[in-house]
Design an enzyme around this catalytic site. Structure first.
Site, short mmCIF file in Angstrom:
data_model
loop_
_atom_site.label_atom_id
_atom_site.label_comp_id
_atom_site.label_asym_id
_atom_site.label_seq_id
_atom_site.Cartn_x
_atom_site.Cartn_y
_atom_site.Cartn_z
N ALA A 214 -9.40 5.94 4.03
CA ALA A 214 -9.28 7.28 5.22
C ALA A 214 -10.39 8.45 5.12
O ALA A 214 -11.02 8.35 3.74
CB ALA A 214 -8.15 8.19 4.54
N LYS B 106 0.52 -1.14 -0.16
CA LYS B 106 0.50 0.18 0.34
C LYS B 106 0.71 1.15 0.21
O LYS B 106 1.54 1.43 1.41
CB LYS B 106 -1.14 -0.01 1.06
CG LYS B 106 -1.80 1.43 1.17
CD LYS B 106 -3.12 1.56 2.41
CE LYS B 106 -3.46 2.17 2.60
NZ LYS B 106 -3.38 3.08 3.40
#
Lengths: 256, 366
Positions: free
Chosen positions: A183, A96
């Protein structure tokens, strides 16, 4: 909904988890189980290969859950690539990619991310870049061969929900690779909204880890993601600005 | 006050004195807060809203740091010092035996600290460039990075070039306290030595920022001057640093004067209640910033403040060079400690209140 496939791996769960901020490894382990997730992200900064007692990886059942290391802490492409290489040496090919030089809002650097993504893809990594909700950047990353894009809904850890909705819509519309909203997701309803918007998956960490009862919250997220998915499969009636009666007049007309 | 501020100390103090409960509540209700909100929250009347401040701070603390606490330990590599800070036992006028550890001795200390389960180190030294040239520091940093993932320094100010060399060698964080932002008092407390230059001290932390150091730790010594005035300067300093070094994060420390052997007494003592109010105010106005609390404070206070503010705490600190490998503490320490719990005990106590202590939160690879 189309099955979710990243690189060659198919995922039944559209809920991915982060592993930071939990009060203990047991709490994290139980939340991962309750969430039924199949993909989690772990910061290399928290992995301790020398000290098994403190090691976050030992609490993850890798027969059920795939681990993708993240490059959190990297301020530029060079540092991110270094972390990825180190992770691969330890057996992790999924990365990631997150490069956030700004420690206040932890917003991802688009230029360094694109630079690093291109190199990592060439080196054979499975690359999942964390980006701002920028449709052009998403396409540029797709062009260099990343395996998903992970636009943010709001600044990381802020639990503000889908503040970037207008841009997320465009990214989803244009993308040929899976879009994972990462997020900012603070509530199960935010996760459901992202899936309803057309995102392929969501990644959640703070909302679960910092909840009073992380296990219950993990379950709630799992159910929210599932129900949004089911809703899409059920084929929602189109929304309209005017009210329409549930027993429309013409139904009665047919009867007489 | 911090120089270059548009407001004078008198204006700031007059403002703080005039803050009303409604202004405090207004600051607490806001979503985005600024310098003026900090002044509201450190004001005397804000004490009436301390419960609300606690819960707002705790929510931010949890949002940004979760239920984890990061551990670090200081390693004193030298107590030699050519300065004459009135409040410090490393003061040149304090005629006790001094020493600078050799590289071998420092490694022995590192191994002893590592054995405690610590992975984040703070290198501390008095100011004595003669016994500690930059080449030596560079060597020490490289060697320490073999043992610790995260490394900070709390040493005498260097040039931008000096900081760059240490950053390249592996330094992640820099701590440099201003001691007091009041220039007149600063000059009185530092009568001789290179530290006497107030503006140069202010400037030093930005040299660290220019060198690229990730964490810039600032603070003042609590007990020297009025803590509210000092807090205003500290906040302004932080805002300035953030704007100029956007890739570095600001870390706040709140070192409160504890007794030293020379008998220096706090000029304007800060109570535990005031320390808590100050930390809460900073947590609320700078929600994502790092905050440390050292073993200068009691175990009870530290455990409490972890819940609302602090994300980084020191453990098992020894404030004498060679204090870890050599268990007999006979040399001159910098100050007195209050929390002498073992790392294991700290871990257990924090676990009991729902926090996981984290030793490794950084990686040498970065």
């Amino acid at each position: 909904m189309k099955a979710l496939k990243i690189a060659d791996t198919e995922f039944k769960s559209r809920l991915f988890l982060g592993t930071g901020k939990f009060s203990s490894r047991e709490a994290m382990k139980n939340a991962l189980i309750a969430s039924e997730t199949e993909l989690v992200t772990v910061a290399l900064t928290r992995v301790d290969f020398d000290n098994k007692e403190d090691d976050i990886l030992s609490a993850i059942d890798t027969s059920k859950v795939k681990i993708m290391l993240n490059t959190s802490g990297a301020r530029d492409a060079e540092e991110a690539i270094r972390i990825a290489e180190f992770g691969r040496a330890a057996g992790n090919n999924w990365i990631k990619l997150e490069i956030h030089p700004d420690p206040t809002y932890l917003l991802p650097d688009p230029i360094e991310t694109l630079k690093a993504a291109e190199i990592l893809v060439k080196k054979g990594f499975i690359v999942l870049p964390y980006i701002n909700a920028d449709p052009v950047l998403a396409k540029r990353l797709e062009d260099v061969g990343v395996h998903t894009v992970m636009p943010l809904g709001a600044p990381i850890g802020s639990n503000q929900g889908l503040q970037t909705e207008a841009m997320l819509r465009i990214i989803i519309e244009q993308s040929n690779i899976p879009v994972i909203v990462d997020a900012g997701i603070g509530l199960p309803s935010h996760a459901a909204a992202a899936i309803e918007l057309g995102a392929d998956a969501v990644l959640v960490n703070t909302a679960i880890a910092a909840a009073d009862d992380p296990v219950l919250m993990a379950k709630a997220f799992a159910m929210a993601v599932r129900s949004a998915e089911m809703g899409i499969q059920a084929g929602p009636a189109s929304a309209s600005l005017t009210a329409s009666s549930t027993s429309p007049q013409n139904t009665f007309n047919d009867l007489f | 006050m911090l120089p270059y501020l548009k407001k004078t100390e008198e204006q700031v103090n007059t403002y703080i004195a005039g803050v009303t409960v409604d202004m405090v509540k207004g600051s607490l209700r806001k979503e985005h807060r600024d310098f003026q909100d900090l002044l509201n929250l450190i004001s005397p009347v804000a004490k009436q809203a301390i419960g609300e401040m606690r819960s707002i701070a705790a929510a931010y603390r949890k949002m940004h740091f979760g239920k984890t606490v990061r551990l670090y330990t200081p390693l004193y590599i030298s107590n030699k010092c050519i300065n004459s800070c009135a409040y410090c036992d490393f003061n040149i006028k304090n005629k006790s035996e001094r020493k600078t550890l050799t590289l071998e001795e420092i490694i022995a200390e590192a191994k002893a600290i590592k054995a405690l389960g610590i992975d984040s180190l703070l290198l501390v030294a008095g100011e004595d460039p003669k016994s500690m040239p930059i080449e030596f520091l560079e060597q020490v940093v490289k060697e320490m990075k073999k043992y610790f993932s995260y490394l900070s320094i709390e040493i005498f100010p260097l040039s931008t070039e000096g900081y760059k060399r240490l950053f390249d060698a592996g330094v992640d964080g820099l701590t440099l306290y201003q001691e007091t932002y009041n220039q007149k008092l600063y000059e009185e407390l530092h009568p001789s030595g290179p530290k006497r230059d107030y503006l140069s001290r202010i400037d030093a932390i930005s040299r660290g920022g220019k060198a690229g150091i990730r964490t810039l730790g600032i603070g003042f010594l609590l007990g020297l001057y009025d803590w509210r005035t000092e807090s205003a300067s500290l906040a302004a300093h932080a805002i300035w640093l953030r704007k100029h070094f956007w890739k570095s994060k600001v870390q706040f420390s709140f070192p409160r004067l504890t007794p030293v052997s020379t008998g220096f007494q706090a000029l304007q003592p800060v109570s535990e209640e005031e320390l808590e109010q100050m930390m809460l105010a900073f947590r609320i106005v700078f929600p994502e910033s790092d905050m440390t609390i050292s073993t200068r404070e009691s175990a009870e206070f530290r455990d409490n403040i972890v819940m609302s503010c602090a994300g980084n705490i020191s453990a098992e600190s020894k404030v004498t060079p060679g204090g870890y490998a050599d268990s007999e503490d006979k040399d001159v320490g910098q100050f007195m400690l209050n929390d002498t719990r073992s790392t294991k005990q700290i871990k257990e106590d924090l676990k009991a209140i729902g926090f996981e202590t984290v030793s490794k939160y950084w990686d040498k690879v970065i």
